[in-house]
Design an enzyme around this catalytic site. Structure first.
Site: not given
Length: 728
Positions: A594, A669, A701
């Site tokens: 991320s 995602d 994600h």
């Protein structure tokens, strides 16, 4: 016992199968919590009797028709789990009515309600639900509308009769319009999961109406499923339109909606009731450099701003607005407590009922994390007074004075107070404690009595074993590393056996609102870092500028230009380890997910002479492709800061990458879209930069499938070991 990839991919981590969502029953007799009897992720509802210490299960999966798994929940619930970063299955949420022994247990969209031992399904297909304080009504959102239903049959009804039929309270839903559920930005970035709020006496409900019709539809295909399978989102891209959020109030039994004018603000951040006819709302403009606390008088239809926070960077949100009880005398006669970073560090301030500052209650170069509860003449809070790497419970008098520490033992203490009784000064609390050397434990702390250990269960051994054996998990060493800019940077170092210098791998997150280096068991059971340590690698975690709990100046160093201060600090950490003879300068890698994936890429781009290999998981590669609230808080609007956006983009610097690169991304995602990885790959191909891409067709994600996670760990660790073990 050496670790395997199966171990690294498995959840929960050793020692982390602790009870969750602890709460006090309304009568104060029980402590309730979610726990797994077999140490897995599947949870059921248990209680402990405060007087006797007796433990019992009160809601099992068989009581409510089986549990939820990642594969059998609705699309709405699956997305909510993503917003909450929730891995657990089975019973994952529950709630008590605040003033009655009535329980709500939502599972797979069905709402089970009633006293313990007599739950009944009252509604199906619900997305969000809440009980009134007296437990007499259940309110829920379903198919874009808000509904309410009695929780018990009417007086005189025959035995076994159901409660009354649900009453629809709103009539607004349509394509792109819904009521009673929080919009994406509120859930993901503002951490406001609620879309409605029941008044103290249960007569009215404040709720949000969200209109996303003007936001273009974003289609995310599901390539691993049936042809044409896709999901559609109204995603607010940076610089583009946000959802339009309105605030209304409707009677519990239905009727006309009273729409509230909250002013010309972009974001409705927080809503809470002060009394039956007064709302307190927190609102922000689009640039998030101010925050207003507004009081709404529903009887007069008037609004007043009680206070305004301002910052040259941004104003962080919190959940610690604490209202003094109505009608109280003495020190509690009106007013409220508030957290502010106006001095650069978050502290407690006392205001009168009209918003005039009475006095700060805490001060200094440390942070108050949250207000825990209000006592008769003091307030309990958690904070970093003793160390920025720890969290303790403190008490400070409402009249002012030095804080008194109430928790013992180094580490993190998360505290859950008992039922709030304003005229009682001393109260019981639950202390959820862990450290690098101690797995999570839970103790009941009561005035004048020794702590009662609730977890680990004295009748069971702590769940520290993997496949029956206890792994060797030495805690990492905490480091204080000087930076070129004069800051002290805190790091955690996992050291292998033998003498250095070792090949070094940097595990990075690096983004705001996160502190990776803490006196915490979660640090010790970072099994990927422990696996790499066993393979002969040193692993460093370092909290760079931009990280949380060090004050606004430290956090806001990234303002308008992310990716640069953070990389400088990571480089300083690596070079310090090289100077100590710990790290081999020719064999340094980096991985992150991320924001950490973004950081791994920026390290390769901006410091190619330092980082020879990197793994970027689900990375943001250009900020124009991320959402409004998060991105604009740190970067401003793209039109106002084109140079900052250009310098903060991986795509700007991608042709400078010289190290080996592995990119990993889930193709469905809905947070950091796969488009980020695709655009980066396109840029790398055009620049002739070698790289490897691994796409997970059915992951979002946060990878959830255990086989996918095992494959992920094998590829990440295998890639880094292959690239760094032999040298540059």
């Amino acid at each position: 016992m050496p670790l395997t990839f199966d171990d690294v991919a498995r959840f929960p981590r050793p020692g982390m199968s602790a009870p969750g969502r602890l709460a006090w029953s309304p009568d104060g007799r029980w402590i309730t919590f979610l726990e797994s009897a077999d140490g897995s992720l599947s949870r059921e509802l248990y209680r402990v009797d405060v007087a006797t210490g007796e433990r019992a299960r009160i809601v099992g999966l068989e009581d409510i028709g089986g549990g939820a798994t990642d594969g059998n929940v609705s699309a709405a619930e699956a997305l909510r789990r993503e917003r909450e970063r929730l891995r657990e299955v089975g019973i994952t949420h529950y709630a008590w009515a605040s003033q009655a022994m009535v329980l709500l247990v939502p599972v797979r969209g069905t709402l089970w309600v009633g006293p313990p031992g007599a739950l009944r399904p009252l509604a199906h297909g619900a997305e969000e639900a809440r009980l009134s304080a007296d437990g007499a009504r259940l309110v829920f959102a379903r198919q874009g509308e808000l509904w309410s239903v009695p929780t018990a049959p009417a007086a005189g009804a025959p035995a076994g009769a159901l409660a009354g039929a649900p009453v629809r309270l709103t009539a607004e839903a349509g394509i792109g319009v819904f009521c009673g559920s929080a919009e994406y930005i509120a859930q993901e970035e503002m951490h406001r999961m609620e879309g409605f709020w029941i008044s103290p006496r249960g007569r009215q409900i404040a709720f949000t109406r969200v209109d996303e019709r003007h936001i273009p539809a974003l289609h995310i295909p599901h390539p691993a499923r049936a042809p044409g399978a896709e999901e559609i989102h109204r995603y607010p891209f940076t610089g583009a339109a946000n959802a339009k959020v309105s605030l209304g109030v409707v009677p519990m039994d239905g009727g006309a909606v009273q729409w509230i004018d909250i002013g010309p603000f972009e974001y409705l951040c927080r809503v809470q009731w002060q009394d039956e006819h007064t709302l307190l709302v927190q609102v922000q403009p689009r640039d998030q450099r101010t925050l207003e606390l507004r009081r709404i008088d529903l009887l007069r239809g008037a609004a007043r701003t009680l206070l305004t926070e301002t910052s040259p960077a941004w104003v962080n949100l919190h959940n610690s607005l604490t209202i003094f009880p109505a009608g109280a005398a003495g020190p509690l006669s009106g007013g409220f407590l508030w957290l502010s970073e106006r001095t650069g560090f978050q502290h407690i301030y006392r205001f009168d009922a009209d918003g005039y500052l009475i006095a700060p209650l805490t001060s200094g170069p440390w942070m108050v994390d949250r207000i825990v509860r209000l006592g008769r003449d003091s307030v309990l809070f958690t904070g970093t007074l003793d160390s920025p790497l720890e969290r303790h419970l403190y008490r400070v008098p409402l009249s002012g004075g030095p804080p008194e520490r109430l928790t013992s033992g180094a580490g993190l203490h998360d505290v859950i107070p008992d039922r709030v009784i304003p005229d009682r000064e001393s109260a019981a609390f639950l202390d959820f404690h862990d450290s690098r050397t101690s797995p999570p434990s839970i103790s009941l702390c009561r005035p004048g009595q020794p702590p009662l250990l609730l977890h680990p269960d004295p009748l069971r051994a702590p769940a520290l074993k993997i496949d029956g054996e206890r792994p060797d998990l030495p805690p990492p060493e905490i480091l204080s590393i000087p930076s070129r800019h004069g800051h002290t940077l805190y790091g955690a170092l996992f050291l292998p056996a033998g003498a250095g210098p070792f090949p070094l791998i940097v595990s990075v997150y690096g983004g705001p609102h996160v502190q990776a280096v803490q006196e915490s068991w979660a640090l010790t059971v970072d099994l990927r870092a422990q696996y790499l340590r066993e393979q002969g690698f040193a692993v460093l975690k370092l909290d760079n500028r931009g990280s949380a709990r060090r004050g606004l100046a430290f956090e806001s160093a990234i303002h308008l230009r992310t990716g640069h201060a953070e990389v400088e600090d990571q480089v300083d950490g690596v070079r310090w380890l090289v100077r100590q003879g710990i790290a081999d300068a020719a064999r340094v890698g980096v991985y992150g997910w991320s924001y950490g994936g973004y950081m791994a890429l920026m390290c390769l781009c901006l410091a190619p002479e330092v980082f020879r290999a990197g793994v970027a998981g689900a990375p943001v590669t250009e900020w124009e492709g991320y959402d409004t609230h998060y991105t604009e808080r740190y970067m401003g609007m793209p039109a106002d800061n084109p140079g900052g956006y250009r310098d903060a983009s991986v795509l700007t610097w991608a042709d400078r990458i010289r190290g080996d690169l592995l990119i990993v991304h889930g193709m469905i995602d809905e947070n950091v879209h796969f488009r980020h990885a695709a655009r980066l790959v396109d840029r790398l191909l055009k620049a002739g930069v070698p790289h490897t891409l691994i796409a997970f067709p059915d992951e979002r994600h946060m990878p959830r499938g255990e086989q996918d996670r095992r494959a992920l760990e094998a590829r990440i660790c295998g890639f880094l070991m292959e690239r760094l073990r032999a040298g540059a």
